[in-house]
Design an enzyme around this catalytic site. Structure first.
Site, PDB file in Angstrom:
ATOM      1  N   ASP A  78       9.163  11.539  10.656  1.00 36.35           N
ATOM      2  CA  ASP A  78       9.439  10.938  12.478  1.00 36.35           C
ATOM      3  C   ASP A  78      11.231  10.756  12.708  1.00 36.35           C
ATOM      4  O   ASP A  78      11.658  11.394  13.737  1.00 36.35           O
ATOM      5  CB  ASP A  78       8.558   9.378  12.264  1.00 36.35           C
ATOM      6  N   ARG A  91      12.685  -5.046   9.518  1.00 34.50           N
ATOM      7  CA  ARG A  91      13.425  -4.817  10.967  1.00 34.50           C
ATOM      8  C   ARG A  91      15.003  -4.867  11.896  1.00 34.50           C
ATOM      9  O   ARG A  91      15.250  -4.767  12.419  1.00 34.50           O
ATOM     10  CB  ARG A  91      12.514  -4.605  11.748  1.00 34.50           C
ATOM     11  N   ASP A 144       6.321  -2.420  14.615  1.00 33.24           N
ATOM     12  CA  ASP A 144       7.795  -1.746  14.383  1.00 33.24           C
ATOM     13  C   ASP A 144       8.087  -2.097  15.300  1.00 33.24           C
ATOM     14  O   ASP A 144       9.544  -2.103  15.677  1.00 33.24           O
ATOM     15  CB  ASP A 144       8.475  -0.712  13.227  1.00 33.24           C
ATOM     16  N   SER A 146       2.508   7.448   5.426  1.00 30.48           N
ATOM     17  CA  SER A 146       3.748   6.989   6.110  1.00 30.48           C
ATOM     18  C   SER A 146       4.125   5.537   4.732  1.00 30.48           C
ATOM     19  O   SER A 146       3.404   4.830   4.839  1.00 30.48           O
ATOM     20  CB  SER A 146       3.469   6.805   7.298  1.00 30.48           C
TER      21      SER A 146
HETATM   22  N1  ARG Z   1       1.633  -3.108   8.070  1.00 29.99           N
HETATM   23  C1  ARG Z   1       3.123  -3.364   7.883  1.00 29.99           C
HETATM   24  C2  ARG Z   1       4.335  -4.709   8.838  1.00 29.99           C
HETATM   25  O1  ARG Z   1       3.753  -4.244  10.083  1.00 29.99           O
HETATM   26  C3  ARG Z   1       3.555  -2.723   7.254  1.00 29.99           C
HETATM   27  C4  ARG Z   1       4.281  -1.274   8.154  1.00 29.99           C
HETATM   28  C5  ARG Z   1       5.196  -0.327   7.129  1.00 29.99           C
HETATM   29  N2  ARG Z   1       5.211   0.892   7.880  1.00 29.99           N
HETATM   30  C6  ARG Z   1       4.628   2.344   7.784  1.00 29.99           C
HETATM   31  N3  ARG Z   1       5.606   3.845   8.155  1.00 29.99           N
HETATM   32  N4  ARG Z   1       4.334   2.749   6.633  1.00 29.99           N
HETATM   33  O2  ARG Z   1       4.584  -4.894   8.659  1.00 29.99           O
END
Ligand code: ARG
Length: 398
Positions: A15, A95, A124, A173
């Site tokens: 991405d 994040r 995110d 991902s």
């Molecule tokens: N579901 C988790 C969260 O919202 C992890 C998301 C991580 N993103 C990824 N692209 N694997 O914190």
């Protein structure tokens, strides 16, 4: 006349890699500045992001905030037994700090726009936007705004000569920091599909783990882990070492259905060996030193703290207030916890603390320190109202 500078949160993944040409071609920015933030990803990933940023962006920064991440996010999360729907949060905690580092570079570069590679379906985007919006920055999110699919992105990358780590056969991902590794996408999007073993990087499967159990002693000071097997360690080293120890014993895998902030249910797979161990040991020590009232109330606070943490709302006033409560309770959470790791399981085998409210002298079958007759008076009033109710019913029926 172009749109000036934009600072992009950059991981080197699919991405954010295609964001670089997109921000110029599609959005018309003159300069794209990439920033990779090191929160304990594998060093080779940081190197890839750095090399790639230097190659494809106009300017690149790599910023190491591992210590800050541990001290400001992971330690508080251990103190609050931070977990969302039963798994230790990782991405959620990283994040907001990543976003803050992007803001710093935007200020330094005099950029009014910042960009991230989040989709419009996940959490995110909200965690980044919360910090960016507070700072009054203009937010660009190409994946979300252009409704892109990973298929399209892979073709676009190929056309623009942007090297990407993802191949169509394995379109996962992955998000990683020293606390947690998350894997989603591809065939894993069907919740009935069993994950193949090659998606895991930090843990072995329990059947491949050693046949002998491994014991680890964790030392805590005021709710924070400070030593492993008697050896004093700083936070990041302790977490990385515990990841290895627990991971080689098959501890820390998690395959779950998770409720995202937007309400979407998602199939998520995680590896978080050190977190699994620490979030078993820490509340065990709390049970030894905190009062029944403290434990019961803290349980509610931990839940709420975790929910806000998951949402990335670390500047929400309630989050600060809850953190202050948690810190107060941790003043006495000092001691040792022994855990046994064996083929995917973590079992607490013993614990000790100079602040234990437990007293074997008081509770023991063998001790006479407490006069058991004192309990007779207490017992006479115990369940009193239930007996009163019966007495009244009896008088009425007579
Ligand atoms: N579901 C988790 C969260 O919202 C992890 C998301 C991580 N993103 C990824 N692209 N694997 O914190």
């Amino acid at each position: 006349m172009g749109k000036g500078k934009v600072v992009l949160a950059f991981s080197g993944g699919l991405d954010t890699s295609i964001c670089v040409p997109l921000l110029k071609e599609h959005y018309g920015f003159d300069e794209v500045i990439t920033v990779a933030v090191d929160v304990g990803q594998p060093p080779e990933d940081i190197k890839t992001a750095t090399d790639k940023g230097n190659k494809i962006a106009d300017r690149h920064y790599t910023i190491d905030i591992k210590d800050r991440f541990v001290e400001e996010q992971l330690f508080p999360s251990i103190k609050a037994n931070g977990s969302y729907e039963g798994y230790p949060m990782g991405t959620a905690l990283a994040r907001p700090l990543i976003a803050e580092e992007i803001v710093k570079i935007a200020r330094k570069e005099g950029a009014e726009s910042v960009a991230h590679g989040c989709t419009g379906k996940g959490n995110d985007q909200l965690r980044f936007d919360f910090v960016f919006r507070k700072e009054g920055l203009n937010i660009i999110a190409p994946m979300r705004e252009m409704n892109l699919t990973r298929e399209w992105e892979m073709d676009y990358a190929e056309k623009h000569g942007v090297p990407v780590p993802v191949v169509k056969a394995k379109p996962y991902s992955v998000d990683e920091n020293c606390w947690s590794r998350s894997i989603e996408g591809g065939v894993l999007e069907k919740p009935e599909n069993h994950p193949s073993n090659d998606i895991y990087a930090w843990t072995v499967s329990s059947k491949d783990a050693p046949d002998e159990p491994e014991e680890v002693r964790i030392g805590f000071e005021k709710g924070i882990p400070v030593s492993l097997n008697g050896k004093k360690m700083n936070g990041i080293d302790l977490i990385l070492e515990l990841n290895c120890i627990a991971g080689r014993n098959g501890v820390g895998r998690n395959d779950m259905i998770e409720d995202r902030i937007l309400g979407l249910k998602a199939r998520e797979i995680y590896e978080h060996p050190a977190a699994t161990v620490l979030l078993k040991a820490h509340p065990d020590l709390e049970r030894l030193v905190l009062s029944r009232q403290e434990l019961a109330f803290k349980h509610i606070v931990d839940e709420k703290w975790s929910e806000l943490g998951y949402m990335g709302l670390i500047h929400e006033p309630l989050f600060e207030a809850l953190s202050a409560f948690v810190d107060k309770t941790q003043e006495r959470v000092t001691g040792f916890v022994d855990v046994i790791l064996y083929k995917g399981s973590v079992t607490v085998a013993g614990r000790s603390s100079p602040n234990a409210l437990y007293s074997d002298d008081l509770v023991s079958f063998e001790s006479k320190t407490i006069d058991q007759n004192d309990a007779v008076g207490f017992s006479a009033y115990y369940g009193f109202q239930a007996r009163i109710k019966d007495m009244i019913a009896k008088t009425k029926s007579e």
